[in-house]
Design an enzyme around this catalytic site. Structure first.
Site, PDB file in Angstrom:
ATOM      1  N   PHE A 163       0.810  -1.226   0.000  1.00 32.78           N
ATOM      2  CA  PHE A 163       0.000   0.000   0.000  1.00 32.78           C
ATOM      3  C   PHE A 163       0.837   1.267   0.000  1.00 32.78           C
ATOM      4  CE2 PHE A 163       0.942  -0.029   4.538  1.00 32.78           C
ATOM      5  CZ  PHE A 163       1.075   1.328   4.815  1.00 32.78           C
ATOM      6  N   LYS A 187      -1.395  -7.537  -9.145  1.00 36.03           N
ATOM      7  CA  LYS A 187      -2.336  -7.598  -8.010  1.00 36.03           C
ATOM      8  C   LYS A 187      -1.965  -6.447  -7.087  1.00 36.03           C
ATOM      9  CE  LYS A 187      -3.012  -8.573  -4.174  1.00 36.03           C
ATOM     10  NZ  LYS A 187      -3.418  -7.531  -3.194  1.00 36.03           N
ATOM     11  N   GLU A 190      -4.944  -3.916  -1.927  1.00 30.20           N
ATOM     12  CA  GLU A 190      -6.395  -3.726  -1.818  1.00 30.20           C
ATOM     13  C   GLU A 190      -6.727  -2.478  -0.996  1.00 30.20           C
ATOM     14  OE1 GLU A 190      -4.491  -5.793  -0.350  1.00 30.20           O
ATOM     15  OE2 GLU A 190      -5.199  -6.447   1.621  1.00 30.20           O
ATOM     16  N   SER A 240       5.442  -6.949   3.240  1.00 30.40           N
ATOM     17  CA  SER A 240       6.006  -7.310   4.545  1.00 30.40           C
ATOM     18  C   SER A 240       6.813  -8.605   4.472  1.00 30.40           C
ATOM     19  CB  SER A 240       4.871  -7.474   5.557  1.00 30.40           C
ATOM     20  OG  SER A 240       4.040  -8.542   5.151  1.00 30.40           O
ATOM     21  N   CYS A 295       9.397   1.894   3.214  1.00 31.23           N
ATOM     22  CA  CYS A 295      10.289   0.768   3.553  1.00 31.23           C
ATOM     23  C   CYS A 295      11.695   1.279   3.787  1.00 31.23           C
ATOM     24  CB  CYS A 295      10.287  -0.270   2.444  1.00 31.23           C
ATOM     25  SG  CYS A 295      11.060   0.316   0.947  1.00 31.23           S
TER      26      CYS A 295
END
Ligand code: NAD
Length: 510
Positions: A163, A187, A190, A240, A295
């Site tokens: 995200f 993908k 979400e 993650s 990150c």
């Protein structure tokens, strides 16, 4: 939905749906499972995103497999020119893209433009694919024999993205995969898929043919279907460590290539000879920018020797940062992505205090005028942090800075190398000798010398050490050309009338 009033439920039901992209068409998912995309500064429902069915994943992969038959043989120049057009479209739509990104993700508009720009640079690089996807040739490896390599695309490749960079990280993946002749199934996260989908629309407008780029949405079920699918040849993951390790194990068990870029706990070292003003500005920006949801955020700073006296000035700088919605002018620190993320960060701060770290600045429950429902946590600073404390052992992924101390550079390097993560690090010093020692001995992928967030530009590749990365080859740059292609080695000899026959030879030789 049970706690909503009828009016709230009606507004939510009326929110636009995020579409799947299969075979060049944006289609409504047939799933019964949906989640809401929510503005983290206001809690406004922006859209509803489907958790696609496994049949929809299969259809997207089938579209990619079919398109690969012609795309793999499409001329390099044709592929490259699509990305020339694409980079132009991204530039022309930068403001709109940034507004969508800020609305669903929360970061400031300027930072959203940075997110898009760092992805745009990879698109520019993909436009140069003609110079990147080159094989090698050795002349006369034996009498009259040449050997050469070709770098051929793999087939359908897939990407699973987090995200926190909903523009940059999808753009790390599909442009280079497609430019090298593969087709791609994306993908997106979400939690904030809308800017990714706008970038996908622009990619089609730039000329990516039907089926070459497909998109499905979802979570664990869809990701597992991607890992298991026999027609997907390679999986790129960013997210993650827990999920990335699962993806790596599952995808490689199914015979795929996998590259997983994962979690972090990035330490900076500050030596007392560093330029104080520049260093403190850099530390505050890298710890609290994007509300610590990078990150490459610097979440731990090891102050060496006299530099420990700079803590009050660092805290003073943190206090000056403006906390508000990303759309507000002058905002430094926007909201966290979700209410759950805010609760998690708040509880880690509470845990840090009860573990015995000194809470120099507590950012919990800031007053943010006009955005009382936002998921805000302000800059938070702990000193006296040690391994074993929750605030050190976890990737907080919020605007929380842990300060530690060391007597020497060597001691600080040992502390960093003892942490399981190896994503990013930085040293602040004016000493070339110290900098050289640091870059030689530190076991971390991205190393900055007086550079706080050293994300490599696209002619290099992103990397990582230890728990921050699985797989040999990183995203973008030369490494990803190798990741997205299979090397074929061709050894050839041509006979002409002057070639003398040597008869049957049963030994290994050319
Ligand atoms: P995440 O791991 O929760 O999600 C990443 C992706 O995995 C999403 O698309 C999500 O839908 C999917 N996913 C989530 N749970 C899953 C499950 N149980 N099974 C299968 N798939 C699942 O990560 P996030 O919270 O979106 O992103 C933040 C994390 O990403 C941080 O740890 C951060 O350090 C890391 N990150 C790393 C890099 C890097 O380059 N090393 C870059 C950006 C972010």
């Amino acid at each position: 939905m049970t706690n909503l009033t009828q009016g709230q439920a009606a507004i939510r039901a009326a929110a636009p749906t995020v579409k799947l992209l299969i075979g060049g068409k944006f289609v409504e998912s047939t799933t019964t499972e949906w989640r809401e995309v929510i503005n983290p500064a206001t809690q406004e429902v922006l859209a509803r995103v489907p958790f696609a069915t496994v049949a929809e994943v299969d259809a997207a992969v089938a579209a990619g497999k079919e398109a690969f038959k012609t795309w793999r043989k499409t001329a390099i120049g044709t592929r490259a020119r699509i990305f020339l057009k694409y980079q132009q479209l991204i530039r022309e739509n930068m403001k709109e893209l940034a507004a969508i990104l800020t609305a669903e993700q929360g970061k400031t508009l300027a930072d959203a433009e940075g997110d898009i720009f760092r992805g745009l640079e990879v698109v520019e690089h993909a436009a140069g694919i003609g110079n990147l996807q080159l094989g090698e040739l050795a002349n006369n490896v034996a009498g009259g024999v040449d050997t050469y390599t070709v770098l051929q695309p793999l087939g359908v490749c897939a990407g699973i993205t987090p995200f926190n960079f909903p523009a940059m990280i999808p753009l790390w993946m599909f442009p280079m995969a497609i430019a090298t002749g593969n087709t791609f199934l994306l993908k997106p996260s979400e939690q904030d898929p809308m800017v990714t989908m706008r970038l996908v629309e622009l990619a089609l407008e730039a000329g990516i043919p039907p089926g070459v780029l497909n998109v499905v949405h979802g979570g664990e079920t869809v990701v597992n279907a991607i890992c298991d699918h026999p027609d997907i040849k390679a999986v790129s993951f960013v997210g993650s460590t827990r999920v990335g390790t699962h993806v790596y194990n599952r995808a490689t068990l199914a015979g795929k290539r996998a590259q997983c870029m994962m979690g972090a706990k990035n330490h900076a070292i500050v030596l007392p000879d560093a330029n104080k003003e520049q260093t403190l500005n850099n530390l505050a920006g890298a710890a609290f920018g994007a509300a610590g949801q990078r990150c490459m955020a610097l979440s731990v700073v090891i102050m060496v020797g006299e530099a420990q006296n700079w803590i009050p000035e660092l805290v003073a700088k943190a206090k000056t940062l403006k906390i508000s919605a990303g759309v507000e002018a002058g905002t430094d620190v926007g909201p966290l992505i979700s209410c759950a993320a805010r609760e998690r960060v708040d509880s880690l701060i509470a845990q840090g205090a009860s573990d015995g770290a000194k809470l120099e600045l507590d950012g919990r429950n800031p007053a943010v005028a006009g955005y009382e429902k936002g998921n805000f946590v302000g800059p938070t600073v702990f000193s006296g942090v040690k391994p074993g404390m929750a605030v050190y052992d976890h990737e907080v992924f919020g605007p929380v800075l842990a300060l530690m101390s060391a007597a020497t550079l060597d001691e600080a390097i040992e502390m960093i190398n003892a942490n399981p993560n190896g994503n990013g690090t930085a040293l602040f010093t004016q000493s070339g000798a110290a900098a050289r020692r640091f870059q030689e001995d530190i076991d971390v992928g991205q190393v900055g010398i007086n550079v706080p967030i050293p994300v490599p530009v696209p002619m290099f590749s992103f990397t990582g050490s230890r728990a921050s990365k699985l797989g040999d080859l990183g995203p973008y740059g030369k490494q990803v050309v190798m990741f997205y292609t299979q090397t074929k080695t061709i050894t050839e000899r041509w006979f002409d009338d002057s070639t003398v026959s040597t008869g049957v030879n049963t030994t290994i030789t050319l």
